[in-house]
Design an enzyme around this catalytic site. Structure first.
Site, mmCIF file in Angstrom:
data_model
loop_
_atom_site.group_PDB
_atom_site.id
_atom_site.type_symbol
_atom_site.label_atom_id
_atom_site.label_comp_id
_atom_site.label_asym_id
_atom_site.label_seq_id
_atom_site.Cartn_x
_atom_site.Cartn_y
_atom_site.Cartn_z
ATOM 1 C CD GLN A 1 -2.303 -1.401 2.746
ATOM 2 O OE1 GLN A 1 -3.352 -0.543 3.067
ATOM 3 N NE2 GLN A 1 -1.961 -2.193 3.353
ATOM 4 C CG ASN A 2 4.151 0.967 2.320
ATOM 5 O OD1 ASN A 2 3.101 1.380 2.968
ATOM 6 N ND2 ASN A 2 5.229 0.437 2.920
ATOM 7 C CG HIS B 1 -2.876 2.726 -1.840
ATOM 8 N ND1 HIS B 1 -3.011 2.556 -0.366
ATOM 9 C CD2 HIS B 1 -3.980 2.047 -2.347
ATOM 10 C CE1 HIS B 1 -3.919 2.016 -0.092
ATOM 11 N NE2 HIS B 1 -4.597 1.746 -1.037
ATOM 12 C CB CYS C 1 1.755 17.182 -18.536
ATOM 13 S SG CYS C 1 1.993 15.773 -19.364
ATOM 14 N N GLY D 1 2.848 -4.450 8.854
ATOM 15 C CA GLY D 1 2.895 -3.170 9.109
ATOM 16 C C GLY D 1 1.703 -2.269 8.575
ATOM 17 C CB THR D 2 -1.255 -2.834 6.830
ATOM 18 O OG1 THR D 2 -2.379 -1.978 6.515
ATOM 19 C CG2 THR D 2 -1.341 -4.255 6.508
ATOM 20 C CB SER D 3 -3.934 0.116 10.693
ATOM 21 O OG SER D 3 -4.245 0.941 9.525
ATOM 22 C CG ASN E 1 0.891 -4.065 13.368
ATOM 23 O OD1 ASN E 1 1.183 -3.296 14.301
ATOM 24 N ND2 ASN E 1 0.203 -3.651 12.270
ATOM 25 N N PRO E 2 3.657 -4.282 15.636
ATOM 26 C CG PRO E 2 4.817 -2.387 16.108
ATOM 27 C CD PRO E 2 4.037 -3.164 14.855
HETATM 28 P P1 OAD Z 1 -1.149 3.081 9.010
HETATM 29 O O1 OAD Z 1 -0.613 4.175 9.394
HETATM 30 O O2 OAD Z 1 -2.773 3.028 9.073
HETATM 31 O O3 OAD Z 1 -0.736 1.703 9.747
HETATM 32 C C1 OAD Z 1 0.624 1.525 10.068
HETATM 33 C C2 OAD Z 1 0.638 0.166 10.844
HETATM 34 O O4 OAD Z 1 1.963 -0.091 10.954
HETATM 35 C C3 OAD Z 1 0.093 0.168 12.373
HETATM 36 O O5 OAD Z 1 -0.714 -0.802 12.377
HETATM 37 C C4 OAD Z 1 1.269 0.209 13.038
HETATM 38 O O6 OAD Z 1 1.036 -0.529 14.494
HETATM 39 C C5 OAD Z 1 2.189 -0.686 12.287
HETATM 40 N N1 OAD Z 1 3.762 -0.160 12.623
HETATM 41 C C6 OAD Z 1 4.182 0.968 13.287
HETATM 42 N N2 OAD Z 1 5.289 0.621 13.168
HETATM 43 C C7 OAD Z 1 5.877 -0.634 12.775
HETATM 44 C C8 OAD Z 1 7.016 -1.384 12.476
HETATM 45 N N3 OAD Z 1 8.237 -0.969 12.838
HETATM 46 N N4 OAD Z 1 6.994 -2.687 12.031
HETATM 47 C C9 OAD Z 1 5.751 -2.971 11.700
HETATM 48 N N5 OAD Z 1 4.640 -2.312 11.922
HETATM 49 C C10 OAD Z 1 4.709 -1.178 12.272
HETATM 50 O O7 OAD Z 1 -0.629 2.705 7.668
HETATM 51 P P2 OAD Z 1 -1.405 1.489 6.392
HETATM 52 O O8 OAD Z 1 -2.098 0.558 6.999
HETATM 53 O O9 OAD Z 1 -0.364 1.464 5.529
HETATM 54 O O10 OAD Z 1 -3.459 5.575 1.736
HETATM 55 O O11 OAD Z 1 -2.488 2.801 5.496
HETATM 56 C C11 OAD Z 1 -3.067 2.386 4.742
HETATM 57 C C12 OAD Z 1 -3.410 3.381 3.885
HETATM 58 O O12 OAD Z 1 -3.998 4.623 4.522
HETATM 59 C C13 OAD Z 1 -1.957 4.000 3.353
HETATM 60 O O13 OAD Z 1 -1.690 3.467 2.090
HETATM 61 C C14 OAD Z 1 -2.318 5.398 2.917
HETATM 62 C C15 OAD Z 1 -3.408 5.779 3.949
HETATM 63 O O14 OAD Z 1 -4.116 6.856 4.182
HETATM 64 C C16 OAD Z 1 -3.150 6.230 0.773
HETATM 65 O O15 OAD Z 1 -2.230 6.908 0.619
HETATM 66 C C17 OAD Z 1 -4.254 6.054 -0.375
#
Ligand code: OAD
Length: 245
Positions: free
Chosen positions: A104-105, A122, A149, A189-191, A215-216
């Site tokens: 998603q990054n 994304h 552009c 590492g995703t929420s 995930n932590p």
């Molecule tokens: P989030 O910021 O929602 O979640 C990040 C997750 O990473 C959380 O669950 C943290 O607990 C975890 N985390 C933090 N540090 C970590 C580490 N060192 N190792 C492993 N995990 C760790 O980010 P995403 O889930 O990626 O969308 O968010 C999804 C989307 O929401 C993104 O792609 C972005 C955002 O709005 C767009 O840009 C379209």
């Protein structure tokens, strides 16, 4: 539990897996110094309102503000080195018969680490595009912001998916097909809050895959996983690879 113990059963499952998918989110880049979105205090959405910066309406209202915010993020990411978590995934792909990384990054750190064929759900903030869908990775820096552009003179925007926008159809289709076929999927590492990405592990589950979360913290996905490894991906992923191969 936060002792970084890797279950032997998970090691066995990974060693014998035929098709592995890893789905990553902002947490995997946290140890590179790239802020996540939803972490309290440090997350981008704790400081900025996404409705002002990450929607088509925001861009229509104030394109310069949005462009400059992405320029700041682009510069931050350019200085950020891939971390041990990104590198462990590069190693993992060399051991497995079929391996797909879905992220998603938008930071491009997986590719800079050496991962190949990354599915970017994304988009990527190092690229830009115009309303005519010309994708460009370089543009003239002019006084006027956003720049125009080089092909059609329309203003550029970052090539990322904003709130209220659809993911690119082919990209999503490819991701869904891949998770349907895998026998092991990691959510790292995703929420697990943002759709449709958050549905991918559930699709894999429905098709019989084993599911692992790294995930932590707990997430809405945690109650559904077969294995949960609480901790930082930069610590857990290298250890997992070392123990498995
Ligand atoms: P989030 O910021 O929602 O979640 C990040 C997750 O990473 C959380 O669950 C943290 O607990 C975890 N985390 C933090 N540090 C970590 C580490 N060192 N190792 C492993 N995990 C760790 O980010 P995403 O889930 O990626 O969308 O968010 C999804 C989307 O929401 C993104 O792609 C972005 C955002 O709005 C767009 O840009 C379209």
């Amino acid at each position: 539990m936060n002792d970084n113990t890797i279950p032997t059963q998970l090691i066995q499952t990974l060693r014998t897996a035929k098709q592995v998918v890893v789905l990553t989110g902002a947490g995997i880049s946290a140890e590179s110094g790239v802020p996540t979105f939803r972490d309290a205090q440090t997350g981008l959405w704790a400081k900025y309102d996404p409705m002002d910066l990450a929607t088509p309406e925001a861009f229509q209202r104030d394109p310069r503000l949005v462009w400059e915010w992405y320029t700041w993020r682009r510069e931050l990411v350019a200085k950020a080195p891939p971390n041990l978590g990104h590198l462990a995934l590069v190693n993992m792909q060399t051991y497995l018969p079929k391996f797909t990384l879905i992220t998603q990054n938008v930071d491009g750190l997986h590719q800079r680490a050496g991962s190949q064929q990354v599915i970017e759900l994304h988009g990527n903030l190092t690229r830009s595009k115009c309303v005519n869908e010309h994708i460009v990775d370089s543009w003239q820096t002019a006084d006027e912001l956003p720049p125009r552009c080089p092909h059609c003179e329309q203003i550029l925007r970052p090539d990322v998916v904003w709130f209220g926008e659809f993911l690119q159809e082919q990209t999503l289709y490819k991701a869904m097909k891949t998770v349907e076929q895998c026998d092991l999927i990691f959510s790292v590492g995703t929420s697990s809050l943002v759709q449709p990405a958050a549905s991918l592990p559930f699709i894999a589950l429905e098709h019989g895959a084993k599911l692992v979360e790294i995930n932590p913290d707990s997430t809405p996905l945690t109650p559904h996983v077969h294995f949960v490894l609480y901790g930082k991906s930069g610590a857990i992923l290298p250890k997992l690879v070392d123990l498995t191969w």
